[in-house]
Design an enzyme around this catalytic site. Structure first.
Site, mmCIF file in Angstrom:
data_model
loop_
_atom_site.group_PDB
_atom_site.id
_atom_site.type_symbol
_atom_site.label_atom_id
_atom_site.label_comp_id
_atom_site.label_asym_id
_atom_site.label_seq_id
_atom_site.Cartn_x
_atom_site.Cartn_y
_atom_site.Cartn_z
ATOM 1 C CG ASP A 45 -17.826 -3.705 -62.586
ATOM 2 O OD1 ASP A 45 -18.485 -2.714 -62.197
ATOM 3 O OD2 ASP A 45 -18.091 -4.875 -62.254
ATOM 4 C CE1 TYR A 50 -18.902 -8.918 -57.636
ATOM 5 C CE2 TYR A 50 -17.382 -7.428 -58.724
ATOM 6 C CZ TYR A 50 -18.611 -8.057 -58.666
ATOM 7 O OH TYR A 50 -19.527 -7.837 -59.668
ATOM 8 C CE LYS A 76 -21.082 -4.572 -59.981
ATOM 9 N NZ LYS A 76 -19.612 -4.606 -60.113
ATOM 10 C CG LEU A 231 -21.039 -19.749 -74.499
ATOM 11 C CD1 LEU A 231 -21.642 -18.357 -74.528
ATOM 12 C CD2 LEU A 231 -21.220 -20.446 -75.851
#
Length: 324
Positions: A45, A50, A76, A231
């Site tokens: 993706d 970006y 996108k 995380l």
């Protein structure tokens, strides 16, 4: 009705290769993409946003080495690139290509965006097109207005392209559940890319969006499974400094994982992938070592007792699916 969905469970997200937060050299970017392929990843993706086209250029250069029918590629629409030699800032991307970002969710802009992406990628097939950041900060109070433009513009264009076989599916790439819910109510998307809204720390997608997706046969790609790095041992959450309550929650989860010999990063990835509507997860990675590590973490054993204790402690919802 079953809609088109990318292969999983592990995909590759292209934001880091657009120089997100840090500059990545060409050899490192190519190495990360090759490592993803060699790790079995077949879903990639990217987006024009970006690095102002930099990520798409890098994806195309690497992926052209492989048979086009052997992988699924998404990019996108919603932001056109216009040449600007002043190299305007495009945060959080650093030292991108010399283009200015112009948000545009209209019909003509969507068709133009797909054609431009073909050129940057050097590939003649885009499998999935996501309407990018339809509820992002740059829209401000114009969220409803821009959604209406997208519904009669981008949504219409992408539906036509899908019907013509130009793309296989379309959806939204967003950081909020609300635009996805509205898209399901008002249109016929195939798949959503939802970042940071279904993770070990945060599950707002669980109660309403995911059941709607299951009913409609729509799948979800989970972006940001590490919640901007918190995380994975970092200090960022939702693209900014982590609040104290989230750090404390992360630490409680980590303690339970460690007590059973599990890595919290494995738990983070596998939790996201366990929900039936989730087709793939796309943790970010800039280097081949991190790509290879994500593949190992995805395959590592997380004892069932971890999930039992996390639910008993109220750290994840009782109704959240967990790995079998």
């Amino acid at each position: 009705m079953a809609h088109f969905a990318p292969p999983g469970p592990l995909g590759f997200g292209g934001a880091p290769l657009g120089n997100m937060f840090d500059v990545v050299d060409e050899a490192t970017a190519e190495g990360a993409l090759v490592a993803a392929w060699e790790s079995g990843v077949r879903f990639f993706d990217t987006a024009p946003h970006y690095g102002s086209g930099l990520s798409e250029h890098r994806f195309g250069a690497a992926l052209r080495a492989y048979p086009r029918d052997a992988f699924v590629l998404s990019t996108k629409v919603g932001r056109l690139l216009k040449g600007d030699p002043s190299h305007p800032d495009n945060p959080p991307f650093i030292d991108g290509l010399p283009f200015r970002i112009e948000p545009d969710y209209g019909y003509d802009a969507t068709m133009r965006s797909i054609e431009d992406s073909y050129q940057r990628l050097g590939l003649a097939q885009i499998d999935i097109a996501f309407v990018h950041d339809l509820a992002a900060d740059h829209l401000g109070d114009a969220w409803d207005e821009q959604f209406a433009i997208a519904r009669t513009g981008a949504f219409k264009a992408l539906t036509e392209l899908r019907e013509q076989g130009v793309i296989k599916g379309w959806g939204l790439g967003v950081n909020l559940t609300e635009p996805c819910i509205r898209a399901l109510e008002q249109s016929d998307p195939d798949v959503f890319l939802l970042a940071g809204r279904y993770s070990l720390l945060n599950q707002p997608a669980l109660d309403r969006l995911f059941p709607m997706c299951a009913e409609r046969g729509v799948h979800v790609v989970v972006g940001g499974p590490y919640n901007s790095g918190l995380l994975a041992g970092g200090r960022n959450y939702d693209y900014q400094d982590a609040p104290a309550d989230m750090i404390a929650k992360r630490d409680r989860i980590a303690t339970i994982c460690e007590a059973h010999g599990a890595d919290i990063r494995s738990a983070a990835l596998q939790f996201c992938a366990a929900h039936p509507v989730v087709a793939a997860i796309i943790p970010g990675a800039k280097k081949k070592e991190r790509v290879e590590e994500n593949a190992r973490l995805m395959a590592a054993t997380v004892p069932p007792a971890v999930w039992q204790e996390l639910k008993a402690a109220g750290l994840i919802p009782d109704g959240a699916p967990v790995p079998a």
